[in-house]
Design a protein around this motif. Structure first.
Motif, PDB file in Angstrom:
ATOM      1  N   ILE A 214       0.870  -1.180   0.000  1.00 21.36           N
ATOM      2  CA  ILE A 214       0.000   0.000   0.000  1.00 21.36           C
ATOM      3  C   ILE A 214       0.901   1.222   0.000  1.00 21.36           C
ATOM      4  CG2 ILE A 214      -1.725   1.282   1.337  1.00 21.36           C
ATOM      5  CD1 ILE A 214      -2.570  -1.430   2.564  1.00 21.36           C
ATOM      6  N   VAL A 218      -3.377   7.086   3.613  1.00 22.00           N
ATOM      7  CA  VAL A 218      -4.239   6.077   4.230  1.00 22.00           C
ATOM      8  C   VAL A 218      -4.877   6.697   5.468  1.00 22.00           C
ATOM      9  CG1 VAL A 218      -4.361   3.810   5.323  1.00 22.00           C
ATOM     10  CG2 VAL A 218      -2.770   4.186   3.429  1.00 22.00           C
ATOM     11  N   VAL A 274      -9.006   2.842   2.284  1.00 25.21           N
ATOM     12  CA  VAL A 274      -7.897   1.979   1.868  1.00 25.21           C
ATOM     13  C   VAL A 274      -7.761   0.761   2.783  1.00 25.21           C
ATOM     14  CG1 VAL A 274      -5.392   1.849   1.601  1.00 25.21           C
ATOM     15  CG2 VAL A 274      -6.635   3.838   0.729  1.00 25.21           C
TER      16      VAL A 274
END
Length: 298
Positions: A214, A218, A274
């Motif tokens: 990722i 976030v 996310v």
């Protein structure tokens, strides 16, 4: 993993360091004083000094540096401290990565949901923009820009963290003290949304971000956005205390000035798009769940 962490002595940093160490990771803390063991590295973020060779053996850097936004009134001097303690520290880490022979492949850098500013009741995920001229939003934008300047090949995550709910200490601890004494209540209208996350979930989310592919922004906040009225009511109920003494906006503004406007009275309904998309499971997904944890009744 071999993890270098800044801000490791704070409430969140201590919890993260302890958790990661317990999971078998090797955690090295950046300290401003002389290092006292092999688990510490001295640096001078204000002077932009950090030996870049310290980066070569690391698998990840976790940046949690920054003066507490709710620690003091926002005088001009303290606002400068808020900027410098975040942007300067982050720039020092990025500069060391740029100069390292083998920069760490992962960089997690703290930010805040204050990035979005006052969006009232509109839900915002990581695709939302920062279309506000608030001071806190400007701090977060500059903070993130400093982190995203990390070298190519470094997977960089900017963690937009909400209000971290703890059993003691931190910003939420100041709200819990009067509640536990039976003299607490909502702040302002109580209709503003506070993006919040429990301390265990915040720590678990950071470890999750270390291991999953990722990058970018976030939101570190619970999947159930709640208004201040509802959060305070849940905490009071779990503690078995009344919560009838509302603090009016004008009292907060008179006592805390810009701090009240920028943090306590602003409404940000952030959601963790996310984290949910990648399958992260929250320990405390609801206000009632986190309230029971705070009260020790879960």
């Amino acid at each position: 993993m071999r993890i270098l962490i800044s801000g490791g002595s704070g409430l969140l940093g201590s919890a993260v360091s302890q958790h990661l160490t317990a999971q078998g990771h090797r955690v090295t803390s950046l300290v401003r004083r002389r290092a006292r063991s092999s688990a510490e590295v001295q640096w001078d973020p204000a002077g932009r000094e950090l030996d870049p060779h310290r980066m070569d053996s690391m698998d990840a850097v976790v940046n949690l540096s920054g003066a507490g936004p709710a620690d003091r009134p926002w005088t001009r001097s303290y606002v400068e401290t808020l900027y410098e303690s975040r942007i300067g520290s982050t720039a020092t880490l990025v500069r060391a990565m740029e100069q390292a022979d083998n920069p760490p492949p992962v960089f997690l850098s703290q930010s805040g949901t204050g990035y979005y500013g006052n969006v009232d009741s509109a839900a915002v995920d990581e695709t939302g923009s920062s279309a506000t001229d608030s001071l806190l939003a400007d701090i977060c934008r500059r903070w993130e820009d400093a982190a995203l300047a990390a070298p190519d090949g470094v997977r960089t995550v900017v963690m937009r963290t909400g209000v971290v709910v703890t059993r003691y200490g931190g910003a939420i601890g100041k709200l819990l003290l009067p509640l536990k004494a039976g003299v607490g209540g909502p702040l302002g209208s109580g209709r503003q949304y506070w993006p919040w996350i429990s301390l265990p979930d915040d720590v678990a989310a950071m470890e999750f971000l270390l291991h999953n592919d990722i990058h970018g922004p976030v939101n570190l906040c619970a999947p159930e956005p709640v208004q201040v009225d509802d959060l305070v009511a849940a905490l009071a109920q779990a503690l078995g205390k009344p919560a009838r003494l509302r603090v009016p906006e004008f009292v907060l503004a008179a006592a805390l000035g810009r701090l009240a406007d920028e943090m306590l009275l602003t409404s940000t309904r952030a959601v963790p798009g996310v984290l949910l998309e990648h399958g992260f499971r929250f320990i405390h997904p609801t206000a009632s769940a986190v309230a029971q944890w705070v009260a020790g009744t879960d």
